[in-house]
Design an enzyme around this catalytic site. Sequence first.
Site, PDB file in Angstrom:
ATOM      1  N   LYS A 193     -12.164   1.486  12.892  1.00 23.10           N
ATOM      2  CA  LYS A 193     -10.727   1.769  13.295  1.00 23.10           C
ATOM      3  C   LYS A 193     -10.843   2.043  14.649  1.00 23.10           C
ATOM      4  O   LYS A 193      -9.730   1.851  15.532  1.00 23.10           O
ATOM      5  CB  LYS A 193     -10.110   3.033  12.651  1.00 23.10           C
ATOM      6  CG  LYS A 193     -10.027   2.453  11.233  1.00 23.10           C
ATOM      7  CD  LYS A 193      -9.061   1.542  10.715  1.00 23.10           C
ATOM      8  CE  LYS A 193      -7.565   1.802  11.008  1.00 23.10           C
ATOM      9  NZ  LYS A 193      -6.697   0.737  10.345  1.00 23.10           N
TER      10      LYS A 193
ATOM     11  N   GLY B 238       0.664  -1.132   0.203  1.00 25.42           N
ATOM     12  CA  GLY B 238       0.007   0.040   0.155  1.00 25.42           C
ATOM     13  C   GLY B 238       1.043   1.244   0.039  1.00 25.42           C
ATOM     14  O   GLY B 238       2.034   1.100   0.163  1.00 25.42           O
ATOM     15  N   PHE B 239       0.216   2.404  -0.030  1.00 30.57           N
ATOM     16  CA  PHE B 239       0.763   3.571  -0.112  1.00 30.57           C
ATOM     17  C   PHE B 239       1.742   3.861   0.964  1.00 30.57           C
ATOM     18  O   PHE B 239       2.992   3.924   0.881  1.00 30.57           O
ATOM     19  CB  PHE B 239      -0.038   4.716  -0.037  1.00 30.57           C
ATOM     20  CG  PHE B 239       0.302   6.129  -0.063  1.00 30.57           C
ATOM     21  CD1 PHE B 239       1.620   6.678  -0.709  1.00 30.57           C
ATOM     22  CD2 PHE B 239      -0.511   7.156   0.490  1.00 30.57           C
ATOM     23  CE1 PHE B 239       1.840   7.709  -0.470  1.00 30.57           C
ATOM     24  CE2 PHE B 239      -0.112   8.321   0.739  1.00 30.57           C
ATOM     25  CZ  PHE B 239       1.116   8.759   0.284  1.00 30.57           C
ATOM     26  N   ILE B 240       1.012   3.969   2.374  1.00 24.60           N
ATOM     27  CA  ILE B 240       1.859   3.953   3.486  1.00 24.60           C
ATOM     28  C   ILE B 240       2.775   2.869   3.886  1.00 24.60           C
ATOM     29  O   ILE B 240       4.171   3.065   4.149  1.00 24.60           O
ATOM     30  CB  ILE B 240       1.000   4.520   4.676  1.00 24.60           C
ATOM     31  CG1 ILE B 240       0.283   5.748   4.192  1.00 24.60           C
ATOM     32  CG2 ILE B 240       1.619   4.364   6.043  1.00 24.60           C
ATOM     33  CD1 ILE B 240      -0.999   5.898   5.398  1.00 24.60           C
TER      34      ILE B 240
ATOM     35  N   TYR C  67     -16.147   2.998   8.633  1.00 22.52           N
ATOM     36  CA  TYR C  67     -14.771   3.044   8.517  1.00 22.52           C
ATOM     37  C   TYR C  67     -14.202   3.325   9.765  1.00 22.52           C
ATOM     38  O   TYR C  67     -13.489   2.665  10.455  1.00 22.52           O
ATOM     39  CB  TYR C  67     -14.254   3.812   7.366  1.00 22.52           C
ATOM     40  CG  TYR C  67     -12.753   3.936   7.233  1.00 22.52           C
ATOM     41  CD1 TYR C  67     -11.809   3.032   7.216  1.00 22.52           C
ATOM     42  CD2 TYR C  67     -12.222   5.384   7.412  1.00 22.52           C
ATOM     43  CE1 TYR C  67     -10.252   3.126   7.333  1.00 22.52           C
ATOM     44  CE2 TYR C  67     -10.971   5.549   7.730  1.00 22.52           C
ATOM     45  CZ  TYR C  67     -10.103   4.540   7.738  1.00 22.52           C
ATOM     46  OH  TYR C  67      -8.680   4.796   7.577  1.00 22.52           O
TER      47      TYR C  67
END
Length: 334
Positions: A158, A12-14, A154
């Site tokens: 979290k 993924g991006f991070i 979402y």
Amino acid sequence: MTRTALVTGSAGFIGYFTSRRLLDEGWKVIGLDAMSDYYDVTLKERRHAMLNQSADFTAVTDRLETPGTLMDLFQTHRPDAVVHLAAQAGVRYSIDNPRSYVEANLVGTFELLEAARAFPPAHMLLASTSSVYGANTQMPYTEADKVDSQMSFYAATKKATENMAHSYAHLYDLPITMFRFFTVYGPWGRPDMAHFKFTRAILNDEPIDVYNHGDMMRDFTYIDDLTAAISALIDAVPQRDAPVAGDSLSPVAPHRIVNIGNGAPVKLMDFIAAIEAACGTRAQINFQDMQPGDVPATWADATLLETLTGKRPATPIQTGIDAFVAWYRDYYQI
């Protein structure tokens, strides 16, 4: 001795940038990613391909929630640190496909915590999000704020992972840091994020949808600042009964929550202006009402992060956007 880190969501991006930073710092990295098709899998494959150029990177393709996958990885590699970034992301997508959030975010995190209970690492860092602050209006957001009013499913999942992690930290003495990140952007970003969508549309002379008629603010965090903070937090291990000034340390567990954000919110229209400047052309704007599940503003108090690591994010928005647009033009040959 070389330390080993398990990074979930490594394609993924991070996850890619976090893995790359740790490799550069001399870690061995085990990268787990499901290669889900939530967005262009080619981007994920390219990120993993770059990480695979290091002999110290081991790629594993599987889902968090697959029974036994994480247990096997923990047993085989005995990671010293875990950076848990894998999740089903996206506020708006959680309205259309909530089950995927239960599976990846709740069940997946449960599997991770069970594996850590069996084979405890020195420190676990789990990604949360500024979205957990939900309907809170007092800003800047601090880690001690009450967060019981999430606006999207979402965000609710979290927040649930924060609570799940706290219970395991308390019951099994697992040192856990939950970091809440604020609107991360930069090269190799996710195509569903605003800076990606706006840049694509502006460069293709297409209109962009701007919600809440542009009356929004975000605390944008450049990717290099985020990964520097994550790396620095690895050795800031929470310990029972050893708080620092302004700490969010639990009174009953080695569990801490840390904001990672610039602490300097940017107006949405100024953000768009930065993209226009980097692209060298004006945007065609379609103003829209606020979307369900979204919030009008975010703003991080990064004092605790600075206390723990001696630094805080500081990349100016134009500097970060210039870097992203330069990458975008190169990657897509525009």
